[in-house]
Design a protein around this motif. Structure first.
Motif, short mmCIF file in Angstrom:
data_model
loop_
_atom_site.label_atom_id
_atom_site.label_comp_id
_atom_site.label_asym_id
_atom_site.label_seq_id
_atom_site.Cartn_x
_atom_site.Cartn_y
_atom_site.Cartn_z
N LEU A 112 0.84 -1.20 0.00
CA LEU A 112 0.00 0.00 0.00
C LEU A 112 0.87 1.25 0.00
CD1 LEU A 112 -3.00 0.75 0.10
CD2 LEU A 112 -2.83 0.76 2.58
N ILE A 113 0.69 2.10 -1.02
CA ILE A 113 1.47 3.32 -1.19
C ILE A 113 0.48 4.49 -1.19
CG2 ILE A 113 3.01 4.57 -2.74
CD1 ILE A 113 3.05 1.32 -3.86
N THR A 114 0.65 5.43 -0.26
CA THR A 114 -0.28 6.55 -0.19
C THR A 114 0.47 7.87 -0.17
OG1 THR A 114 -0.37 6.29 2.23
CG2 THR A 114 -2.15 5.26 0.94
N SER A 115 -0.19 8.89 -0.71
CA SER A 115 0.34 10.26 -0.71
C SER A 115 -0.79 11.24 -0.47
CB SER A 115 1.04 10.57 -2.04
OG SER A 115 2.29 9.94 -2.11
N ARG A 116 -0.39 12.51 -0.25
CA ARG A 116 -1.35 13.53 0.19
C ARG A 116 -1.93 14.38 -0.93
NH1 ARG A 116 2.97 16.34 3.95
NH2 ARG A 116 3.78 16.38 1.83
N VAL A 117 -1.07 14.95 -1.77
CA VAL A 117 -1.48 15.99 -2.71
C VAL A 117 -0.67 15.88 -4.01
CG1 VAL A 117 -2.21 17.63 -0.92
CG2 VAL A 117 0.17 17.62 -1.68
N PRO A 118 -1.08 16.59 -5.07
CA PRO A 118 -0.34 16.52 -6.33
C PRO A 118 1.16 16.81 -6.21
CG PRO A 118 -2.45 17.56 -6.72
CD PRO A 118 -2.31 17.39 -5.22
N ASN A 119 1.58 17.68 -5.33
CA ASN A 119 3.02 17.96 -5.17
C ASN A 119 3.80 16.74 -4.71
OD1 ASN A 119 3.03 20.58 -6.06
ND2 ASN A 119 2.89 21.48 -4.02
N ASP A 120 3.12 15.73 -4.18
CA ASP A 120 3.77 14.50 -3.73
C ASP A 120 3.92 13.47 -4.85
OD1 ASP A 120 3.71 15.60 -1.16
OD2 ASP A 120 1.90 14.53 -0.58
N LEU A 121 3.42 13.77 -6.05
CA LEU A 121 3.41 12.79 -7.13
C LEU A 121 4.79 12.23 -7.49
CD1 LEU A 121 0.55 14.26 -9.30
CD2 LEU A 121 0.67 11.90 -8.47
N PRO A 122 5.87 13.02 -7.51
CA PRO A 122 7.18 12.40 -7.83
C PRO A 122 7.56 11.29 -6.85
CG PRO A 122 7.32 14.76 -8.11
CD PRO A 122 5.97 14.47 -7.47
N GLN A 123 7.40 11.53 -5.55
CA GLN A 123 7.72 10.50 -4.55
C GLN A 123 6.75 9.32 -4.64
OE1 GLN A 123 7.26 13.85 -3.97
NE2 GLN A 123 8.31 14.47 -2.10
N PHE A 124 5.49 9.62 -4.89
CA PHE A 124 4.44 8.61 -5.02
C PHE A 124 4.78 7.65 -6.16
CE2 PHE A 124 0.08 7.73 -6.88
CZ PHE A 124 -0.44 6.99 -5.84
N CYS A 125 5.10 8.20 -7.33
CA CYS A 125 5.40 7.36 -8.49
C CYS A 125 6.70 6.57 -8.29
CB CYS A 125 5.46 8.20 -9.75
SG CYS A 125 3.81 8.75 -10.27
N LYS A 126 7.69 7.17 -7.64
CA LYS A 126 8.94 6.44 -7.36
C LYS A 126 8.68 5.25 -6.44
CE LYS A 126 12.15 10.23 -8.02
NZ LYS A 126 13.00 11.24 -7.37
N ALA A 127 7.79 5.42 -5.47
CA ALA A 127 7.47 4.33 -4.55
C ALA A 127 6.72 3.21 -5.28
CB ALA A 127 6.65 4.84 -3.37
N ILE A 128 5.84 3.56 -6.19
CA ILE A 128 5.12 2.54 -6.98
C ILE A 128 6.11 1.79 -7.86
CG2 ILE A 128 3.39 2.16 -8.78
CD1 ILE A 128 1.86 4.60 -7.54
#
Length: 174
Positions: free
Chosen positions: A152-168
């Motif tokens: 399970l990978i979760t993030s808060r807001v659009p500004n978190d998308l780079p970290q979110f995609c790296k985790a996926i």
């Protein structure tokens, strides 16, 4: 050719989605040769984002199961409020989490995970306005750009998308 070529990533779509939370991962993962596509209530229907940006649905929820995907992305906006009321989306999210495959959920996306009853004792983050919903569903809320607990990978807001995609991506490579 990328080691990620051939991976299948479904990204949920519905009216009032958050623009960047669909488009950023959809295009980012295509760069690595993955088959990314949108999954919504109706194939070929065009859904408008919160800001009016159109997104055509590639595949109907009727045709998708957890066995068809290597990863699922649940974007935010107000679309998750529709998905959480639809058993087909709830079941897909629950089955993906239970299968151990990567499930990324950002912003209001964890609303669907609340309804799928998969957050108990899981570390998660989300948009601050649904923090209480996540906690009431048994999630262990953390205020961080990305939180990973198992698949399970979760993030808060659009500004978190780079970290979110790296985790996926890290989950898909594992």
């Amino acid at each position: 050719m990328s080691e990620m070529a051939g991976k299948k990533i479904g990204i949920l779509v519905e009216f009032n989605y958050e623009d960047l939370e669909i488009w950023y991962p959809l295009l980012r993962f295509r760069e690595d040769g993955m088959e990314t596509f949108t999954v919504g209530p109706e194939k070929d229907k065009v859904y408008q984002s919160k800001k009016g940006y159109p997104c055509k649905c590639d595949r109907s929820i009727e045709t998708i199961t957890d066995k068809d995907l290597d990863a699922l992305i649940i974007p935010g906006g107000f679309a998750p409020d529709y998905w959480r009321r639809d058993k087909r989306f709830v079941d897909l999210a629950a089955n993906m989490v239970r299968s151990g495959k990567p499930v990324g959920s950002i912003c209001h996306g964890p609303w669907l995970l609340c309804s799928a009853n998969v957050l108990k004792d899981k570390k998660v983050t989300c948009f601050h306005s649904i923090k209480d919903d996540v906690i009431n569903a048994g999630g262990l809320y953390e205020d961080a750009p990305v939180v990973v607990d198992g698949n399970l990978i979760t993030s808060r807001v659009p500004n978190d998308l780079p970290q979110f995609c790296k985790a996926i991506l890290a989950q898909l490579k594992a």
